[in-house]
Design a protein around this motif. Structure first.
Motif, PDB file in Angstrom:
ATOM      1  N   ARG A  13       0.616  -1.249  -0.039  1.00 49.24           N
ATOM      2  CA  ARG A  13       0.109   0.012   0.026  1.00 49.24           C
ATOM      3  C   ARG A  13       0.998   1.346  -0.037  1.00 49.24           C
ATOM      4  O   ARG A  13       1.508   1.501   0.892  1.00 49.24           O
ATOM      5  CB  ARG A  13      -0.827   0.025   1.011  1.00 49.24           C
ATOM      6  CG  ARG A  13      -2.166  -1.338   1.280  1.00 49.24           C
ATOM      7  CD  ARG A  13      -3.074  -0.665   2.027  1.00 49.24           C
ATOM      8  NE  ARG A  13      -2.995  -0.621   3.667  1.00 49.24           N
ATOM      9  CZ  ARG A  13      -4.042  -0.498   4.467  1.00 49.24           C
ATOM     10  NH1 ARG A  13      -5.214  -0.591   4.016  1.00 49.24           N
ATOM     11  NH2 ARG A  13      -3.551  -0.632   5.816  1.00 49.24           N
ATOM     12  N   GLY A  16       0.492   3.781   2.871  1.00 51.55           N
ATOM     13  CA  GLY A  16       0.005   3.247   4.119  1.00 51.55           C
ATOM     14  C   GLY A  16       0.612   3.525   5.397  1.00 51.55           C
ATOM     15  O   GLY A  16       1.452   4.232   5.345  1.00 51.55           O
ATOM     16  N   ASN A  17       0.431   2.915   6.201  1.00 53.87           N
ATOM     17  CA  ASN A  17       0.752   3.267   7.649  1.00 53.87           C
ATOM     18  C   ASN A  17       2.344   3.033   7.844  1.00 53.87           C
ATOM     19  O   ASN A  17       3.033   3.886   7.973  1.00 53.87           O
ATOM     20  CB  ASN A  17       0.425   2.418   8.621  1.00 53.87           C
ATOM     21  CG  ASN A  17      -1.271   2.969   8.694  1.00 53.87           C
ATOM     22  OD1 ASN A  17      -1.771   3.999   8.797  1.00 53.87           O
ATOM     23  ND2 ASN A  17      -2.121   1.963   8.769  1.00 53.87           N
ATOM     24  N   SER A  18       2.837   1.836   7.261  1.00 56.76           N
ATOM     25  CA  SER A  18       4.296   1.594   7.325  1.00 56.76           C
ATOM     26  C   SER A  18       5.016   2.427   6.150  1.00 56.76           C
ATOM     27  O   SER A  18       6.310   2.640   6.530  1.00 56.76           O
ATOM     28  CB  SER A  18       4.642   0.172   7.057  1.00 56.76           C
ATOM     29  OG  SER A  18       3.995  -0.332   6.049  1.00 56.76           O
ATOM     30  N   ASP A  19       4.545   2.615   5.164  1.00 52.44           N
ATOM     31  CA  ASP A  19       4.928   3.616   3.977  1.00 52.44           C
ATOM     32  C   ASP A  19       5.204   5.070   4.738  1.00 52.44           C
ATOM     33  O   ASP A  19       6.301   5.659   4.691  1.00 52.44           O
ATOM     34  CB  ASP A  19       4.318   3.663   2.866  1.00 52.44           C
ATOM     35  CG  ASP A  19       4.798   4.129   1.582  1.00 52.44           C
ATOM     36  OD1 ASP A  19       6.030   3.942   1.503  1.00 52.44           O
ATOM     37  OD2 ASP A  19       4.272   4.860   0.858  1.00 52.44           O
ATOM     38  N   PRO A  86       4.264  -3.629   7.684  1.00 58.56           N
ATOM     39  CA  PRO A  86       3.237  -4.068   8.445  1.00 58.56           C
ATOM     40  C   PRO A  86       3.363  -5.425   8.862  1.00 58.56           C
ATOM     41  O   PRO A  86       4.172  -6.306   8.501  1.00 58.56           O
ATOM     42  CB  PRO A  86       1.934  -4.133   7.332  1.00 58.56           C
ATOM     43  CG  PRO A  86       2.780  -4.333   5.951  1.00 58.56           C
ATOM     44  CD  PRO A  86       3.942  -3.694   6.229  1.00 58.56           C
ATOM     45  N   TRP A  89       0.178 -11.621   9.875  1.00 59.04           N
ATOM     46  CA  TRP A  89      -0.018 -12.810  10.392  1.00 59.04           C
ATOM     47  C   TRP A  89       1.229 -13.227  11.521  1.00 59.04           C
ATOM     48  O   TRP A  89       1.864 -14.167  11.427  1.00 59.04           O
ATOM     49  CB  TRP A  89       0.060 -14.143   9.439  1.00 59.04           C
ATOM     50  CG  TRP A  89      -1.214 -14.210   8.899  1.00 59.04           C
ATOM     51  CD1 TRP A  89      -1.755 -13.749   7.855  1.00 59.04           C
ATOM     52  CD2 TRP A  89      -2.451 -14.695   9.491  1.00 59.04           C
ATOM     53  NE1 TRP A  89      -3.088 -13.796   7.586  1.00 59.04           N
ATOM     54  CE2 TRP A  89      -3.527 -14.451   8.600  1.00 59.04           C
ATOM     55  CE3 TRP A  89      -2.842 -14.945  10.852  1.00 59.04           C
ATOM     56  CZ2 TRP A  89      -4.976 -14.840   9.030  1.00 59.04           C
ATOM     57  CZ3 TRP A  89      -3.970 -15.450  10.957  1.00 59.04           C
ATOM     58  CH2 TRP A  89      -5.192 -15.478  10.294  1.00 59.04           C
ATOM     59  N   PHE A  90       1.449 -11.984  12.542  1.00 62.22           N
ATOM     60  CA  PHE A  90       2.524 -11.900  13.363  1.00 62.22           C
ATOM     61  C   PHE A  90       3.968 -11.798  13.114  1.00 62.22           C
ATOM     62  O   PHE A  90       4.846 -12.101  13.733  1.00 62.22           O
ATOM     63  CB  PHE A  90       2.209 -13.185  14.308  1.00 62.22           C
ATOM     64  CG  PHE A  90       0.706 -13.136  14.700  1.00 62.22           C
ATOM     65  CD1 PHE A  90       0.398 -12.492  15.620  1.00 62.22           C
ATOM     66  CD2 PHE A  90      -0.150 -13.955  14.280  1.00 62.22           C
ATOM     67  CE1 PHE A  90      -0.838 -12.222  16.105  1.00 62.22           C
ATOM     68  CE2 PHE A  90      -1.246 -13.995  14.701  1.00 62.22           C
ATOM     69  CZ  PHE A  90      -1.805 -13.207  15.696  1.00 62.22           C
ATOM     70  N   CYS A 123       4.218  -1.710  12.049  1.00 64.43           N
ATOM     71  CA  CYS A 123       2.877  -1.440  12.531  1.00 64.43           C
ATOM     72  C   CYS A 123       2.034  -2.339  12.281  1.00 64.43           C
ATOM     73  O   CYS A 123       1.904  -3.299  11.500  1.00 64.43           O
ATOM     74  CB  CYS A 123       2.432   0.026  11.683  1.00 64.43           C
ATOM     75  SG  CYS A 123       2.126  -0.261  10.100  1.00 64.43           S
ATOM     76  N   GLY A 124       0.729  -2.526  13.020  1.00 65.29           N
ATOM     77  CA  GLY A 124       0.033  -3.614  12.929  1.00 65.29           C
ATOM     78  C   GLY A 124      -1.350  -3.090  13.719  1.00 65.29           C
ATOM     79  O   GLY A 124      -1.585  -2.219  14.482  1.00 65.29           O
ATOM     80  N   GLU A 125      -2.356  -3.726  13.333  1.00 72.88           N
ATOM     81  CA  GLU A 125      -3.975  -3.523  13.899  1.00 72.88           C
ATOM     82  C   GLU A 125      -4.133  -3.822  15.436  1.00 72.88           C
ATOM     83  O   GLU A 125      -4.612  -2.931  16.025  1.00 72.88           O
ATOM     84  CB  GLU A 125      -5.019  -4.425  12.928  1.00 72.88           C
ATOM     85  CG  GLU A 125      -6.409  -4.197  13.710  1.00 72.88           C
ATOM     86  CD  GLU A 125      -7.366  -5.336  13.103  1.00 72.88           C
ATOM     87  OE1 GLU A 125      -6.744  -6.133  12.309  1.00 72.88           O
ATOM     88  OE2 GLU A 125      -8.495  -5.256  13.287  1.00 72.88           O
ATOM     89  N   ASP A 126      -3.334  -4.943  15.721  1.00 77.19           N
ATOM     90  CA  ASP A 126      -3.691  -5.047  17.188  1.00 77.19           C
ATOM     91  C   ASP A 126      -3.028  -4.172  18.183  1.00 77.19           C
ATOM     92  O   ASP A 126      -2.141  -3.465  18.132  1.00 77.19           O
ATOM     93  CB  ASP A 126      -2.818  -6.404  17.448  1.00 77.19           C
ATOM     94  CG  ASP A 126      -3.487  -7.603  18.498  1.00 77.19           C
ATOM     95  OD1 ASP A 126      -3.609  -7.050  19.563  1.00 77.19           O
ATOM     96  OD2 ASP A 126      -3.667  -8.652  18.012  1.00 77.19           O
ATOM     97  N   VAL A 159      -2.953   0.236  14.482  1.00 71.49           N
ATOM     98  CA  VAL A 159      -3.370   0.929  13.084  1.00 71.49           C
ATOM     99  C   VAL A 159      -3.739   0.001  11.990  1.00 71.49           C
ATOM    100  O   VAL A 159      -3.094  -0.879  11.814  1.00 71.49           O
ATOM    101  CB  VAL A 159      -2.179   1.841  12.586  1.00 71.49           C
ATOM    102  CG1 VAL A 159      -1.827   3.343  13.522  1.00 71.49           C
ATOM    103  CG2 VAL A 159      -0.839   0.782  12.563  1.00 71.49           C
TER     104      VAL A 159
END
Ligand SMILES: Cc1cc2nc3c(=O)[nH]c(=O)nc-3n(C[C@H](O)[C@H](O)[C@H](O)COP(=O)(O)O)c2cc1C
Length: 181
Positions: A13, A16-19, A86, A89-90, A123-126, A159
């Motif tokens: 993306r 995106g957040n990590s970008d 991002p 899956w962990f 970064c991640g959703e959790d 995020v």
């Protein structure tokens, strides 16, 4: 001392957040006078390593002609490597993991790397930092094996959607980290 920093991003993306996290780090690092090359691995076509052990024997790092062979020269030149990614899956997204897997070619091809230091921006959703334990521990085991000095990791929880990171202070933090690298 001016460093050659290679930033490998893991998301497909753009923006995106990590970008955005990577770009904030890069802004800081450039302000500090470092030379930075950003490689958007998440958009590349990279097949997994098949352990044929023919690395470099046909003139290219990997015997198979995919985007790893364009990234390898940047890895060879870098003093520092930064993974900005991002959490999938962990762990690392598959294209970025494929690049990590294919650094095997430098071992088989007996190419000594200049990389001395590394960093992880993830970064991640959790919302729980413990959800990032897998990628952080994988990262630490890789750099310990490679004998890279750990310049730290920045975990950005909570995020999910593109742009979510804009309402946090993590971009400011990443820029400061880049500026102090
Ligand atoms: C295939 C896939 C797997 C994911 N796995 C996780 C996960 O294990 N833990 C988590 O917290 N978020 C997970 N996420 C959410 C992303 O990490 C999150 O949306 C992140 O902000 C995306 O970063 P980006 O905007 O840079 O692409 C996953 C997303 C995708 C598409």
């Amino acid at each position: 001392m001016k460093k050659k920093i290679l930033v490998l991003t893991g998301s497909p993306r753009v923006g995106g957040n990590s970008d955005l996290l990577a770009d904030a780090f890069i802004r800081g690092a450039i302000k500090a006078g470092h030379e930075v090359f950003k490689c958007e691995v998440g958009k590349k076509n990279i097949k997994g390593c098949i352990a044929c052990n023919t690395c470099y024997s046909k003139g290219t790092p990997c015997s198979f002609d995919d985007d790893f062979n364009n990234i390898a020269p940047h890895i060879e030149k870098a003093d520092m490597i930064v993974f900005a990614t991002p959490l999938y899956w962990f762990t690392f997204p598959s294209e970025l993991k494929a690049v990590i897997d294919k650094t095997y070619s430098f071992l088989i091809g007996e190419k000594e790397l200049n990389i001395k230091e590394s960093m992880l921006l993830v970064c991640g959703e959790d919302n729980k930092e413990s959800a990032f334990d897998g990628i952080v521990s994988t990262y630490k085991l890789i750099l310990s094996y490679q004998k890279w000095t750990d310049r730290g990791h920045l975990v950005v929880p909570g995020v999910l959607n593109k742009g979510d990171i804009l309402s946090t202070d993590y971009l400011v933090r990443a820029e400061k980290i880049g500026n102090n690298i």
